[in-house]
Design a protein around this motif. Structure first.
Motif, PDB file in Angstrom:
ATOM      1  N   GLU A   1      65.174  53.365  42.343  1.00  0.00           N
ATOM      2  CA  GLU A   1      65.662  52.214  42.240  1.00  0.00           C
ATOM      3  C   GLU A   1      66.065  51.502  43.802  1.00  0.00           C
ATOM      4  OE1 GLU A   1      69.591  54.307  40.479  1.00  0.00           O
ATOM      5  OE2 GLU A   1      66.925  55.828  39.077  1.00  0.00           O
ATOM      6  N   ASP A   2      66.465  50.358  43.222  1.00  0.00           N
ATOM      7  CA  ASP A   2      67.072  49.676  44.483  1.00  0.00           C
ATOM      8  C   ASP A   2      68.332  48.638  44.627  1.00  0.00           C
ATOM      9  OD1 ASP A   2      67.245  47.823  46.467  1.00  0.00           O
ATOM     10  OD2 ASP A   2      65.657  47.021  46.212  1.00  0.00           O
ATOM     11  N   ARG A   3      69.677  49.467  43.923  1.00  0.00           N
ATOM     12  CA  ARG A   3      71.065  49.139  44.401  1.00  0.00           C
ATOM     13  C   ARG A   3      71.737  47.763  45.354  1.00  0.00           C
ATOM     14  NH1 ARG A   3      73.696  55.032  43.178  1.00  0.00           N
ATOM     15  NH2 ARG A   3      72.197  55.767  41.314  1.00  0.00           N
ATOM     16  N   THR A   4      70.493  48.069  46.336  1.00  0.00           N
ATOM     17  CA  THR A   4      70.764  46.722  47.046  1.00  0.00           C
ATOM     18  C   THR A   4      70.335  45.165  46.604  1.00  0.00           C
ATOM     19  OG1 THR A   4      68.600  46.414  48.235  1.00  0.00           O
ATOM     20  CG2 THR A   4      70.046  48.114  49.336  1.00  0.00           C
ATOM     21  N   VAL A   5      70.872  44.001  47.422  1.00  0.00           N
ATOM     22  CA  VAL A   5      70.795  43.217  46.860  1.00  0.00           C
ATOM     23  C   VAL A   5      70.063  42.228  47.628  1.00  0.00           C
ATOM     24  CG1 VAL A   5      72.821  42.768  45.502  1.00  0.00           C
ATOM     25  CG2 VAL A   5      72.811  42.010  47.799  1.00  0.00           C
ATOM     26  N   GLN A   6      68.929  42.725  48.741  1.00  0.00           N
ATOM     27  CA  GLN A   6      68.805  42.166  49.228  1.00  0.00           C
ATOM     28  C   GLN A   6      67.252  42.926  50.204  1.00  0.00           C
ATOM     29  OE1 GLN A   6      71.387  40.629  52.381  1.00  0.00           O
ATOM     30  NE2 GLN A   6      71.036  42.571  53.252  1.00  0.00           N
ATOM     31  N   THR A   7      66.250  42.109  50.982  1.00  0.00           N
ATOM     32  CA  THR A   7      65.102  43.371  51.583  1.00  0.00           C
ATOM     33  C   THR A   7      65.926  43.310  52.467  1.00  0.00           C
ATOM     34  OG1 THR A   7      63.905  41.223  50.762  1.00  0.00           O
ATOM     35  CG2 THR A   7      62.909  43.324  52.029  1.00  0.00           C
ATOM     36  N   ILE A   8      65.528  44.926  52.775  1.00  0.00           N
ATOM     37  CA  ILE A   8      66.087  46.401  53.397  1.00  0.00           C
ATOM     38  C   ILE A   8      65.316  46.325  54.661  1.00  0.00           C
ATOM     39  CG2 ILE A   8      66.919  48.883  54.155  1.00  0.00           C
ATOM     40  CD1 ILE A   8      68.875  46.885  51.759  1.00  0.00           C
ATOM     41  N   ILE A   9      65.498  46.011  55.704  1.00  0.00           N
ATOM     42  CA  ILE A   9      64.240  46.211  57.207  1.00  0.00           C
ATOM     43  C   ILE A   9      64.705  47.200  57.639  1.00  0.00           C
ATOM     44  CG2 ILE A   9      62.948  44.993  59.038  1.00  0.00           C
ATOM     45  CD1 ILE A   9      62.525  43.731  55.794  1.00  0.00           C
ATOM     46  N   VAL A  10      64.060  48.145  58.315  1.00  0.00           N
ATOM     47  CA  VAL A  10      64.508  48.918  59.483  1.00  0.00           C
ATOM     48  C   VAL A  10      63.808  48.972  60.837  1.00  0.00           C
ATOM     49  CG1 VAL A  10      65.950  50.795  57.851  1.00  0.00           C
ATOM     50  CG2 VAL A  10      63.530  50.746  58.673  1.00  0.00           C
ATOM     51  N   VAL A  11      63.941  49.435  61.481  1.00  0.00           N
ATOM     52  CA  VAL A  11      63.519  49.177  62.453  1.00  0.00           C
ATOM     53  C   VAL A  11      62.449  51.055  62.979  1.00  0.00           C
ATOM     54  CG1 VAL A  11      63.078  48.697  65.528  1.00  0.00           C
ATOM     55  CG2 VAL A  11      63.902  47.262  64.043  1.00  0.00           C
ATOM     56  N   GLY A  12      61.630  50.398  62.994  1.00  0.00           N
ATOM     57  CA  GLY A  12      61.430  52.369  62.956  1.00  0.00           C
ATOM     58  C   GLY A  12      59.249  52.708  63.205  1.00  0.00           C
ATOM     59  N   ASP A  13      59.075  53.264  63.234  1.00  0.00           N
ATOM     60  CA  ASP A  13      57.048  53.809  63.101  1.00  0.00           C
ATOM     61  C   ASP A  13      57.047  53.985  61.710  1.00  0.00           C
ATOM     62  OD1 ASP A  13      54.821  54.824  62.741  1.00  0.00           O
ATOM     63  OD2 ASP A  13      55.250  55.962  64.969  1.00  0.00           O
ATOM     64  N   GLY A  14      56.600  52.878  60.910  1.00  0.00           N
ATOM     65  CA  GLY A  14      55.936  52.720  58.899  1.00  0.00           C
ATOM     66  C   GLY A  14      55.916  54.160  59.082  1.00  0.00           C
ATOM     67  N   ASN A  15      54.419  54.284  59.529  1.00  0.00           N
ATOM     68  CA  ASN A  15      53.839  55.236  59.113  1.00  0.00           C
ATOM     69  C   ASN A  15      54.493  57.193  59.100  1.00  0.00           C
ATOM     70  OD1 ASN A  15      51.397  54.028  59.077  1.00  0.00           O
ATOM     71  ND2 ASN A  15      50.460  54.329  60.699  1.00  0.00           N
ATOM     72  N   ARG A  16      55.509  57.713  60.455  1.00  0.00           N
ATOM     73  CA  ARG A  16      55.730  58.594  60.179  1.00  0.00           C
ATOM     74  C   ARG A  16      57.276  58.902  59.368  1.00  0.00           C
ATOM     75  NH1 ARG A  16      53.472  62.030  63.215  1.00  0.00           N
ATOM     76  NH2 ARG A  16      52.226  60.697  64.913  1.00  0.00           N
ATOM     77  N   LEU A  17      57.602  57.482  59.234  1.00  0.00           N
ATOM     78  CA  LEU A  17      58.773  57.391  57.942  1.00  0.00           C
ATOM     79  C   LEU A  17      58.259  57.294  56.425  1.00  0.00           C
ATOM     80  CD1 LEU A  17      60.471  54.286  58.987  1.00  0.00           C
ATOM     81  CD2 LEU A  17      61.709  56.644  59.274  1.00  0.00           C
TER      82      LEU A  17
END
Length: 478
Positions: free
Chosen positions: A346-362
Motif C-alpha cells: 500500500e503506497d499512500r504517498t503521491v510521489q516517488t519516495i527516494i531515500v539515501v542508503g545501501d539498497g542491499n542492506r535496506l
C-alpha cells in the motif's frame, strides 16, 4: 581503633572540622567575656573618677587645694569597694590614699603619664609591691585651668581572672563534650556508610569470580541504594545474557547440525551411485538448499559481528523505496504462497519516495521483517507493507500482519541479540538485532507494536533524500 579506610577518613574529617570550629568559638568567647568584664570595671572606675574630678573643680577653695581634711573627705566620698583611691601630684607622688600603706616612690605607670598630659589613662599590669594583676584608671584634676593633681583608682583583677578561668574551663568542658558527641555521631555515620560499602564490595568480589547468583541484600538509601540496585541489575543481566548465550549456542548448533546432516546424508548416498537422474536431481537440490541455508546462517553471524565491532560498510546511493519493497515481496512470494498468505503493498504517498542508503542492506532489513511476519502468521492470513509520508523529510514503512502476535513479556526483548520467542522456530535470534542496527546506521528508527493473538506492526522510519540529483554511490565505513 577504627581501621584505615573511608570510615577513618570520615571520622577524622568530622573531628578536625568540629575541633577547629569549637576552638575558634572558645577563643572568641574567652576574648569576648574578658573584654566585657574588663570594660565593665573600667567604665565603673572611669565614671567615679569623672565625678571626683567634677567635685574637685566645683568645691576646691583658693589656696586650699592641699588641705588634708579636704582630701580625706574626697577619699571617703568616692571610695569604691575592693578599690584603692589615690590622689597624686603631676610627678606621680602620692598626696593621699585610701590605703594605709602608701608608696614611698613616685608612680610612673602609663595611666599616670596620660593623666598628667590631660587625658584619662588606663593601665593593666602587675603591682610591683604585691605582684598581683591590677587595673588602674587615672583622671587629671584641674586647678585654675591647670592640671595639678591626679585621681587614680586601682583595683585587683585576680578575682575577675579567676572567674574568667572558671568560665573558660566550663566552656572548654562543654566543647569537649560536644566534640565527644560529634565523634560518636561521626563513628555511627561512618559505620552506616562503611558497612553497606563492605557488603557491596564483598558481593562484588563474588561477582568478579563468576558467582552471579549472589545479590546485595539490604534497603540502602540514596547513592548506596542506587549502587546496590545497579550491581544487582548488572548481575541479573549477566545471568540473562549467559542464558541467552547458552540458548543461542544450543540453537545455532541445532541450526547447523540439521543442514549438515542433510548434506552429509545425501552426499554419502549419492556417492554410492545407482540412482536414476530424478533421484539424483532431488538429492543435489537438497544439498544446494541446505548449503544456502548454512551460508545464510554464517552471513548473519558475520553481519552481527561487523556491526558489533563497527566495521560494517554501507554502499550509499539513492534507493527507490517502492521498487525495493516490491523486490522484497517477490523474494518471499513463494514462501508466503505455501501458507496461503497474501502480501499487499500500500503506497499512500503521491510521489516517488527516494531515500539515501545501501539498497542491499535496506532490502536485508525488510526481507527479515517480512520473513518473520510469514513465519509467525497463520495460514490463509495477510501481510501489508504500508508506505506513508508522515513528515516533510521522513517516510514511514510499516510491516503489518494479523499473526499470532507477541506478548508484553517478550515485546521489550525481541530486538535483543540471541533472543527468540519460539526456540522451535529456528534461526539465530539475531535477525531483529541486526535489522535494528542497520536502520540506525541509516539514521532511522525501528519500533514494534504487537498484541498477542491479534497481530504485529513493525515500523521503520527513514529520512528522505534531497530532491536534487543523487550522488555517486560510494563505500563508507561505519
Amino acid at each position: 581503633m577504627i581501621k584505615k579506610g573511608i570510615g577513618r577518613q570520615i571520622v577524622l574529617q568530622y573531628f578536625i572540622v568540629v575541633f577547629v570550629t569549637l576552638f575558634m568559638v572558645e577563643l572568641i568567647f574567652s576574648l569576648a567575656i574578658r573584654v566585657y568584664y574588663y570594660d565593665t570595671i573600667y567604665n565603673h572606675m572611669y565614671t567615679h573618677s569623672t565625678w571626683a574630678s567634677d567635685f574637685f573643680q566645683k568645691f576646691v577653695r583658693l589656696n586650699a587645694e592641699r588641705d588634708p581634711d579636704y582630701f580625706t573627705e574626697m577619699l571617703r566620698t568616692f571610695e569604691l569597694d575592693n578599690t584603692e583611691l589615690m590622689i597624686l601630684n603631676k610627678k606621680g607622688e602620692v598626696e593621699a590614699s585610701s590605703n594605709a600603706f602608701q608608696a614611698d616612690k613616685a608612680i610612673q605607670t602609663s595611666d599616670v603619664s596620660q593623666a598628667a598630659a590631660g587625658s584619662v589613662g588606663k593601665w593593666i599590669g602587675r603591682q610591683p609591691s604585691t605582684g598581683e594583676m591590677v587595673m588602674a584608671v587615672s583622671t587629671p584634676l584641674q586647678v585654675r585651668g591647670e592640671n595639678r593633681y591626679i585621681v587614680r583608682f586601682v583595683t585587683s583583677l585576680e578575682a575577675v581572672n579567676s572567674n574568667l578561668m572558671k568560665l573558660t574551663l566550663l566552656s572548654g568542658a562543654v566543647c569537649l563534650a560536644v566534640l565527644a558527641l560529634v565523634t560518636l555521631f561521626s563513628i555511627g555515620l561512618a559505620n552506616s556508610i562503611v558497612k553497606p560499602i563492605n557488603n557491596i564490595r564483598a558481593v562484588s568480589a563474588h561477582m568478579a569470580k563468576g558467582k552471579f547468583d549472589v545479590r546485595i541484600k539490604g534497603n540502602y538509601r540514596y547513592e548506596l541504594g542506587e549502587l546496590a540496585a545497579t550491581l544487582n541489575y548488572m548481575a541479573q543481566e549477566i545471568v540473562r545474557s549467559n542464558q541467552i548465550k547458552d540458548d543461542f549456542i544450543s540453537s545455532i548448533s541445532h541450526e547447523l547440525r540439521t543442514p549438515l546432516t542433510g548434506i552429509k546424508g545425501w552426499s554419502e548416498t549419492l556417492t554410492l551411485g545407482g540412482f536414476d537422474p530424478e533421484e539424483t536431481k532431488i538429492g543435489m537440490g537438497i544439498i544446494a538448499k541446505e548449503t544456502d541455508r548454512l551460508i545464510g546462517l554464517v552471513e548473519e553471524m558475520l553481519d552481527f559481528s561487523k556491526l558489533q565491532q563497527k566495521e560494517m560498510k554501507l554502499v550509499i546511493g539513492r534507493v527507490n523505496l517502492k521498487e525495493l519493497l516490491q523486490e522484497t515481496m517477490l523474494n518471499v512470494w513463494a514462501k508466503a504462497e505455501q501458507k496461503g498468505i497474501q502480501i499487499k503493498l500500500e503506497d499512500r504517498t503521491v510521489q516517488t519516495i527516494i531515500v539515501v542508503g545501501d539498497g542491499n542492506r535496506l532490502k536485508q532489513v525488510f526481507l527479515n521483517l517480512v520473513d518473520n511476519a510469514i513465519k509467525f502468521s497463520n495460514e490463509n492470513s495477510w501481510i501489508h507493507l504500508v508506505i506513508t509520508r508522515t513528515e516533510p523529510d521522513w517516510v514511514l514503512i510499516e510491516v503489518v500482519d494479523n499473526g499470532i502476535g507477541i506478548s508484553d513479556e517478550h515485546l521489550n526483548k525481541v530486538k535483543d541479540r540471541f533472543f527468540q520467542v519460539n526456540h522451535q522456530g529456528g534461526g539465530t535470534g539475531l535477525g531483529l538485532a541486526i535489522s535494528q542496527q542497520l536502520v540506525e546506521l541509516h539514521h532511522g528508527e525501528m519500533d514494534i507494536h504487537s498484541e498477542l493473538g491479534t497481530g504485529t506492526t513493525v515500523s521503520v522510519k527513514l529520512p528522505l533524500a534531497e530532491p536534487e540529483e543523487g550522488t555517486e554511490e560510494s563505500g563508507e565505513p561505519v
